[in-house]
Design a protein around this motif. Sequence first.
Motif, PDB file in Angstrom:
ATOM      1  N   PRO A 100       1.002  -1.384  -0.275  1.00 34.31           N
ATOM      2  CA  PRO A 100       0.157  -0.026  -0.430  1.00 34.31           C
ATOM      3  C   PRO A 100       0.886   1.306  -0.173  1.00 34.31           C
ATOM      4  N   VAL A 101       2.126   1.536   0.806  1.00 36.50           N
ATOM      5  CA  VAL A 101       3.011   2.385   0.904  1.00 36.50           C
ATOM      6  C   VAL A 101       4.901   2.056   0.518  1.00 36.50           C
ATOM      7  N   GLU A 102       5.513   2.713   0.696  1.00 38.46           N
ATOM      8  CA  GLU A 102       6.775   2.536   0.479  1.00 38.46           C
ATOM      9  C   GLU A 102       7.733   1.928   1.527  1.00 38.46           C
ATOM     10  N   MET A 103       6.599   2.200   3.073  1.00 33.49           N
ATOM     11  CA  MET A 103       7.273   2.248   4.133  1.00 33.49           C
ATOM     12  C   MET A 103       6.856   0.360   4.396  1.00 33.49           C
ATOM     13  N   ALA A 104       5.545   0.459   3.900  1.00 37.35           N
ATOM     14  CA  ALA A 104       5.541  -1.422   4.449  1.00 37.35           C
ATOM     15  C   ALA A 104       6.122  -2.299   3.374  1.00 37.35           C
ATOM     16  N   GLN A 105       6.337  -1.523   2.178  1.00 35.58           N
ATOM     17  CA  GLN A 105       7.716  -2.631   1.389  1.00 35.58           C
ATOM     18  C   GLN A 105       8.982  -2.898   2.532  1.00 35.58           C
ATOM     19  N   ASN A 106       9.642  -1.163   3.135  1.00 34.69           N
ATOM     20  CA  ASN A 106      10.724  -1.202   3.234  1.00 34.69           C
ATOM     21  C   ASN A 106      10.776  -2.276   4.805  1.00 34.69           C
ATOM     22  N   PHE A 107       9.631  -2.046   5.689  1.00 36.08           N
ATOM     23  CA  PHE A 107       9.417  -2.956   6.733  1.00 36.08           C
ATOM     24  C   PHE A 107       9.933  -4.929   6.543  1.00 36.08           C
ATOM     25  N   TRP A 108       9.160  -4.862   5.794  1.00 36.79           N
ATOM     26  CA  TRP A 108       8.818  -6.180   5.135  1.00 36.79           C
ATOM     27  C   TRP A 108      10.800  -6.660   4.060  1.00 36.79           C
ATOM     28  N   THR A 109      10.888  -5.496   3.606  1.00 35.84           N
ATOM     29  CA  THR A 109      12.398  -6.305   3.211  1.00 35.84           C
ATOM     30  C   THR A 109      13.645  -6.330   4.584  1.00 35.84           C
ATOM     31  N   ALA A 110      13.379  -5.469   5.175  1.00 36.10           N
ATOM     32  CA  ALA A 110      14.146  -6.073   6.909  1.00 36.10           C
ATOM     33  C   ALA A 110      13.913  -7.077   7.158  1.00 36.10           C
ATOM     34  N   ILE A 111      12.695  -7.642   7.389  1.00 34.25           N
ATOM     35  CA  ILE A 111      12.353  -8.418   7.589  1.00 34.25           C
ATOM     36  C   ILE A 111      12.859  -9.738   7.024  1.00 34.25           C
ATOM     37  N   ILE A 112      12.667  -9.723   5.676  1.00 35.16           N
ATOM     38  CA  ILE A 112      13.202 -11.050   5.028  1.00 35.16           C
ATOM     39  C   ILE A 112      15.127 -10.996   4.815  1.00 35.16           C
ATOM     40  N   ALA A 113      15.568  -9.618   5.114  1.00 34.95           N
ATOM     41  CA  ALA A 113      16.702  -9.321   5.500  1.00 34.95           C
ATOM     42  C   ALA A 113      17.611 -10.289   5.903  1.00 34.95           C
ATOM     43  N   CYS A 114      16.462 -10.173   7.039  1.00 30.92           N
ATOM     44  CA  CYS A 114      17.278 -10.342   8.287  1.00 30.92           C
ATOM     45  C   CYS A 114      17.107 -11.600   9.085  1.00 30.92           C
ATOM     46  N   SER A 115      15.950 -12.061   8.863  1.00 32.96           N
ATOM     47  CA  SER A 115      15.622 -13.750   8.481  1.00 32.96           C
ATOM     48  C   SER A 115      16.432 -14.516   7.793  1.00 32.96           C
ATOM     49  N   ILE A 116      16.701 -14.060   6.718  1.00 30.08           N
ATOM     50  CA  ILE A 116      17.454 -14.651   6.356  1.00 30.08           C
ATOM     51  C   ILE A 116      18.899 -15.391   6.140  1.00 30.08           C
ATOM     52  N   ALA A 117      19.170 -13.611   6.416  1.00 27.53           N
ATOM     53  CA  ALA A 117      20.934 -13.885   7.127  1.00 27.53           C
ATOM     54  C   ALA A 117      20.696 -14.251   8.211  1.00 27.53           C
TER      55      ALA A 117
END
Length: 574
Positions: A496-513
């Motif tokens: 819906p907005v850029e901020m939601a995209q950023n939050f999930w980018t961070a969650i995915i990156a941290c989880s996979i790392a």
Amino acid sequence: MRLELTWIDYLIMIIYFVFVIGIGWFLKKYMKNANAFLEAGRSMPAWVAGLAFISTNLGALEVMGMSGSGMKYGMLTAHFFWVGAIPAMIFLALFMMPFYYGSKARSVPEFLKLRYDEKTRALNAILFAVMTVLASGISMYALAILMENVLGWPFDLSLWISALIVLCYTYLGGLSSAIYNEVLQFFIIVIGLLPLVVLSLQDVGGWAGLKSSLAPIATANGYAPDVYTTTWSHAGQANTNPMGTAWYGIFFGLGFVLSFGYWCTNFLIVQRAFAAENVNAARKVPLIGAIPKMFIPFLIIVPGIIALVLFNDPSKNFTLPLDASGKPIYDYTIIMLLKQYLPAGVLGLGITALLASFMSGMAGNVSAFNTVWTYDIYGSYIRKPTGNEEADGKHYLHVGRITTIVGVLLSICAAYIATKFGNIMDFLQTIFSMINAPLFAVIFLGMFWKRTTGHAAFSGLLIGFLSALLHHGLTAPVGATTLVKGGWITVLHTYPVEMAQNFWTAIIACSIATLVTVGISIVTKRKKSDADLKGLVYSLTPRLVEENVPWYQRPSGLAVIVGVIFLVLTIMFW
């Protein structure tokens, strides 16, 4: 758009520029070696480093980006100052700073070398160097917008003039100049923006008048009447708040991954604590910075929320420039508020506050870039230390000064990239989510699990970053008009907005790392012994003892005070 400034306004700005360059000129005589230029000699008092710690973060992101986000998202934006900062700052002070400072590492990449290996350090140093250049470019872009609109100067000329001023005082006085200027800039920002808060709040009838004016705007957009003045009440589902993110996205994406990644591992920020005079002072630095951090939303976000009321009330004659698609350009929010409310003299002070905030962000990034390039890239792979400490110190001082010039020039290039984003805060959060999120996973595991290996850390850092990049390439926010915002591979999901995209980018990156680092650590051999890891891993390091010190002077006591204030504010604006 152009503001009508008087000679008094210009005089205030000129006096500020003289002070800024004067601090650099005064400190030049103390810059005798690389340690003094790049590390401030590890001599800063806790309160100085603490204010610089928070002022470094009080740049373009907070002032232009957050005021614009206040207009878009309301008090939900305060999450970036409260749950998105305070827990991480407390954790940094109590648990991570003893390892950073005690290891004698001069940077976060160097700490990674001590804990893991050379390749992990190299990867982080390169990613960090890119991130600081982009972040510095955003500050330059914001400042150029300001000068273009206030002074009527062309964007390009404004960009180069602002870059030259920062180059002068950073080149002359190094990190010490940046830190002392950040303290000065902190007070100027507070004094300069406070009149705007008071006058704008009075205009809308105080907090009660603001809430009643926002209610019809919220309901017209399909939200609850108080959605713009609360933080958690309407975060149950993504579609019930303007940020487009549910509570778990805010809590985990921002409150854990993005915030801990930024405040605990971003060398731009922790460098100020590295410069403290001793380990006790270094631990207090984030906590001292946390206290003003919690109250900055009232200085920056509240005016942005007021702008939303003004924008929807034709009688107020408040306008924002529109982009090609007819949407408001939120970056201009704070500038137009200054134009709306501040008279001559006070307007000059407000504009100077904005100049100070942008220069703080630029100088902080350039000084961090200097240190990482000089020590972690140049000093590790191009010209290693010879053993002659005096000659090496002078040589790396010379390299550091040249790097200052190069860093500013690269930042100017990055400023033109920033023009592609509608909200500079979203651009910064995109960068942070890709680089800081996987870095936090690797450093956290390294500090608290001695089994973590160098091969695992390198793989986790690299794959975490690449997964964030992949997620960005496969998703996009609604209405994205440029590939910089995502979807440059194809669009499989729309946020819906850029901020939601950023939050999930961070969650995915941290989880996979995390998963990659843990998995590879289990199947690879640990090369460093327990003795090698003493002072680097929590379980192998003796605890710091604080005897004969009053509780309120201990980092733990200060952390309790900060935690109580944080909880009170969270409950008040729930």
